[in-house]
Scaffold this motif. Structure first.
Motif, mmCIF file in Angstrom:
data_model
loop_
_atom_site.group_PDB
_atom_site.id
_atom_site.type_symbol
_atom_site.label_atom_id
_atom_site.label_comp_id
_atom_site.label_asym_id
_atom_site.label_seq_id
_atom_site.Cartn_x
_atom_site.Cartn_y
_atom_site.Cartn_z
ATOM 1 N N GLN A 124 0.881 -1.176 0.000
ATOM 2 C CA GLN A 124 0.000 0.000 0.000
ATOM 3 C C GLN A 124 0.911 1.216 0.000
ATOM 4 O O GLN A 124 1.710 1.393 0.918
ATOM 5 N N PHE A 125 0.814 2.010 -1.051
ATOM 6 C CA PHE A 125 1.637 3.215 -1.132
ATOM 7 C C PHE A 125 0.722 4.357 -1.561
ATOM 8 O O PHE A 125 -0.469 4.153 -1.794
ATOM 9 N N HIS A 126 1.291 5.547 -1.650
ATOM 10 C CA HIS A 126 0.451 6.706 -1.988
ATOM 11 C C HIS A 126 0.976 7.414 -3.227
ATOM 12 O O HIS A 126 2.184 7.509 -3.417
ATOM 13 N N TYR A 262 -1.112 1.761 -21.613
ATOM 14 C CA TYR A 262 -1.891 2.788 -22.304
ATOM 15 C C TYR A 262 -1.082 3.924 -22.940
ATOM 16 O O TYR A 262 -1.646 4.826 -23.532
ATOM 17 N N TYR A 263 0.221 3.890 -22.846
ATOM 18 C CA TYR A 263 0.997 5.059 -23.285
ATOM 19 C C TYR A 263 1.148 5.184 -24.809
ATOM 20 O O TYR A 263 1.260 4.185 -25.517
ATOM 21 N N THR A 264 1.141 6.435 -25.266
ATOM 22 C CA THR A 264 1.406 6.768 -26.675
ATOM 23 C C THR A 264 2.348 7.978 -26.663
ATOM 24 O O THR A 264 2.312 8.765 -25.717
ATOM 25 N N ILE A 302 -2.726 13.393 -21.082
ATOM 26 C CA ILE A 302 -1.365 13.147 -20.584
ATOM 27 C C ILE A 302 -1.354 13.361 -19.079
ATOM 28 O O ILE A 302 -2.139 14.165 -18.558
ATOM 29 N N GLY A 303 -0.488 12.646 -18.374
ATOM 30 C CA GLY A 303 -0.443 12.823 -16.928
ATOM 31 C C GLY A 303 0.793 12.210 -16.314
ATOM 32 O O GLY A 303 1.654 11.679 -17.012
ATOM 33 N N PHE A 304 0.865 12.310 -14.996
ATOM 34 C CA PHE A 304 1.974 11.674 -14.273
ATOM 35 C C PHE A 304 1.513 11.316 -12.866
ATOM 36 O O PHE A 304 0.471 11.795 -12.407
HETATM 37 P P1 HAM Z 1 3.723 4.272 -12.234
HETATM 38 O O1 HAM Z 1 5.045 4.501 -12.877
HETATM 39 O O2 HAM Z 1 3.242 2.866 -12.174
HETATM 40 O O3 HAM Z 1 2.694 5.170 -13.006
HETATM 41 O O4 HAM Z 1 3.732 4.853 -10.774
HETATM 42 C C1 HAM Z 1 4.112 6.193 -10.533
HETATM 43 C C2 HAM Z 1 4.968 6.297 -9.303
HETATM 44 O O5 HAM Z 1 4.341 5.678 -8.182
HETATM 45 C C3 HAM Z 1 6.295 5.580 -9.392
HETATM 46 O O6 HAM Z 1 7.240 6.365 -10.087
HETATM 47 C C4 HAM Z 1 6.672 5.435 -7.930
HETATM 48 O O7 HAM Z 1 7.234 6.625 -7.436
HETATM 49 C C5 HAM Z 1 5.326 5.202 -7.286
HETATM 50 N N1 HAM Z 1 5.125 3.755 -7.034
HETATM 51 C C6 HAM Z 1 4.696 2.819 -7.889
HETATM 52 N N2 HAM Z 1 4.647 1.611 -7.302
HETATM 53 C C7 HAM Z 1 5.047 1.786 -6.016
HETATM 54 C C8 HAM Z 1 5.218 0.934 -4.871
HETATM 55 N N3 HAM Z 1 4.927 -0.360 -4.930
HETATM 56 N N4 HAM Z 1 5.669 1.485 -3.720
HETATM 57 C C9 HAM Z 1 5.951 2.803 -3.640
HETATM 58 N N5 HAM Z 1 5.806 3.655 -4.677
HETATM 59 C C10 HAM Z 1 5.363 3.162 -5.849
HETATM 60 C C11 HAM Z 1 1.369 5.218 -12.760
HETATM 61 O O8 HAM Z 1 0.847 4.740 -11.794
HETATM 62 C C12 HAM Z 1 0.582 6.018 -13.781
HETATM 63 N N6 HAM Z 1 -0.828 6.007 -13.406
HETATM 64 C C13 HAM Z 1 1.136 7.432 -13.909
HETATM 65 C C14 HAM Z 1 0.383 8.241 -14.908
HETATM 66 C C15 HAM Z 1 -0.571 9.158 -14.665
HETATM 67 N N7 HAM Z 1 0.549 8.180 -16.208
HETATM 68 C C16 HAM Z 1 -0.279 9.006 -16.789
HETATM 69 N N8 HAM Z 1 -0.990 9.602 -15.868
#
Ligand code: HAM
Length: 427
Positions: A124-126, A262-264, A302-304
């Motif tokens: 569980q992370f945030h 889903y990335y493009t 687009i997002g992050f």
């Molecule tokens: P993601 O790269 O899977 O992207 O996760 C983004 C960030 O969440 C990671 O760079 C990392 O910092 C954190 N994270 C991921 N998994 C863990 C974990 N198990 N423990 C701690 N931190 C973690 C996404 O989730 C996409 N939804 C980002 C996005 C938004 N792309 C477009 N819009």
């Protein structure tokens, strides 16, 4: 009771740690507000189908890491592993893409992935996520990257690396995939086992393999970059040019494919050496096909997302310091105690941090506590003062000498306000 523990990969955030979390969140939220980005909150629990269709069946997240269970209504439910798919669903479902196609949104909250826990990686992370919906120009790519960069900058985090890549559009990727698959069949034996298994499920992810042997073999593989259309090439050059104008340093990483399907076009990650093996603090990119694929109108986006645990690890120690107490109310005796409660409520209306001592301990113990909290000022109410309807107020410091005290009547709000303005708010 002794055997009851939290689940592996989850953590309790205790009051002392949360001071830093709250300070970091405050700075982040201010930055988002300044950029006119609105909050969205979606459920933590969703239909499993959402993530299978949104993130992709062949991804590690969906195939290995989801917390999925059947609820009492026999529906398959999943604790969200990320926020983008949920935001897309919410916008489609609430009809927000037909009348207001342009949306700038943020969300913050817990996500769940069944990964092997280690420093900076939890089950569980945030995440703090930002999504720009309905935007297709390169300017929005640049704005989103700059926003992530500036949030990290506002927190004083240095030595960050921005890696960028382009994944082209669906056509570019299909063309690449044909020749990449051919290469993979021929060179299968040079790859690690994990990558071999990915050939049928998610070949693009092989590019992202951390295995040294695979990385070496991939040097001779076809490159997605060489399969990009003229238009995709232009888009990417334009992105790089714009980043240079903004003086945001970047490194190109042609193997950056990200873990979600889903990335493009634009994909990016921000890493820090200070984080150890889980170095990515922020990951994101463009997802122009996702919303349509999920049944919505054709909507580029687009997002992050920033991992908050990793952000907290990187943020400076100065953010661990709690806000100073403005006034510590020392009180003793029956009448004094009830007057003190009343006074504390009045003082909090001035946006002051007021600590009311409820211990009933001796005056000297209460003074010590005020000292320990480094309270800027104290109010003293003993029975003598209470009977006269008065209290003593004065500035307070380590020595507690030479600070002139004033006696103010409980009725005299004007005098109290004057003292606060002169001594606490004006500083
Ligand atoms: P993601 O790269 O899977 O992207 O996760 C983004 C960030 O969440 C990671 O760079 C990392 O910092 C954190 N994270 C991921 N998994 C863990 C974990 N198990 N423990 C701690 N931190 C973690 C996404 O989730 C996409 N939804 C980002 C996005 C938004 N792309 C477009 N819009």
């Amino acid at each position: 009771m002794n055997n009851l523990k939290n689940l592996r990969g989850t953590v309790d955030l205790l009051p002392d740690q949360l001071i830093k979390w709250q300070n970091v969140e405050k700075i982040v939220l201010e930055q988002l507000a300044r950029a006119s980005i609105n909050e969205i909150r979606t459920p933590i629990l969703e239909m499993t189908e959402l993530f299978i269709r949104g993130i992709g069946e062949g991804t590690d997240v969906v195939s290995k890491e989801m917390y999925t269970f059947i609820d009492r209504g026999k529906r398959s439910c999943t604790l969200r592993p990320e926020g983008t798919a949920s935001v897309a669903r919410a916008l489609i479902q609430n009809g927000m893409l037909s009348n207001h196609p342009l949306q700038k949104l943020w969300y913050m909250g817990p996500m769940f992935r069944y990964e092997r826990p280690q420093a900076g990686r939890q089950r569980q992370f945030h995440q703090l996520g930002v999504e720009f919906i309905g935007y297709d120009s390169v300017r929005s790519d640049v704005e989103i990257i700059a926003l992530a960069w500036d949030i990290l900058g506002k927190l004083g985090i240095k030595e960050l690396n921005l890696e960028i890549n382009t994944l082209g559009d669906l056509n570019d990727r299909l063309n690449f995939q044909k020749s990449f698959l051919k290469w993979l069949e021929i060179n299968k034996n040079s790859l690690d086992l994990d990558s071999q298994n990915r050939i049928s499920k998610n070949p693009l992810r092989i590019l992202d393999s951390k295995n040294i042997q695979t990385q070496k073999a991939l040097k001779n593989a076809p490159r997605l970059f060489n399969f990009l259309s003229e238009k995709s090439h232009k888009r990417y050059s334009n992105l790089k040019r714009n980043l240079e104008v903004l003086k945001i340093p970047y490194v190109e990483n042609f193997n950056l494919v990200r873990g979600l399907d889903y990335y493009t076009h634009t994909a990016f990650e921000i890493t820090s050496g200070a984080l150890g093996s889980q170095a990515t603090v922020c990951g994101g990119g463009r997802y122009d096909d996702l919303i349509k694929q999920m049944g919505g109108p054709n909507t580029p986006a687009i997002g992050f997302a920033i991992g908050l645990e990793r952000l907290i690890l990187l943020a400076g120690k100065e953010l661990e310091i709690p806000r100073n107490t403005d006034i510590y109310i020392i009180n003793q005796g029956l009448i004094a105690e009830s007057l003190a409660i009343d006074l504390s409520r009045k003082l909090r209306n001035y946006d002051l941090l007021v600590e009311l001592d409820l211990s009933g301990a001796s005056f000297s113990k209460q003074f010590k506590k005020a000292n320990k909290l480094k309270s800027k000022s104290i109010i003293v109410i003993g029975d003598d003062e209470a009977v006269k309807g008065e209290f003593i107020i004065r500035l307070f410091d380590q020595s507690d000498k030479g600070n002139e005290e004033e006696v103010i009547s409980f009725e005299n709000d004007i005098e109290l306000e004057k003292w606060i303005n002169n001594n606490l708010l004006a500083k």
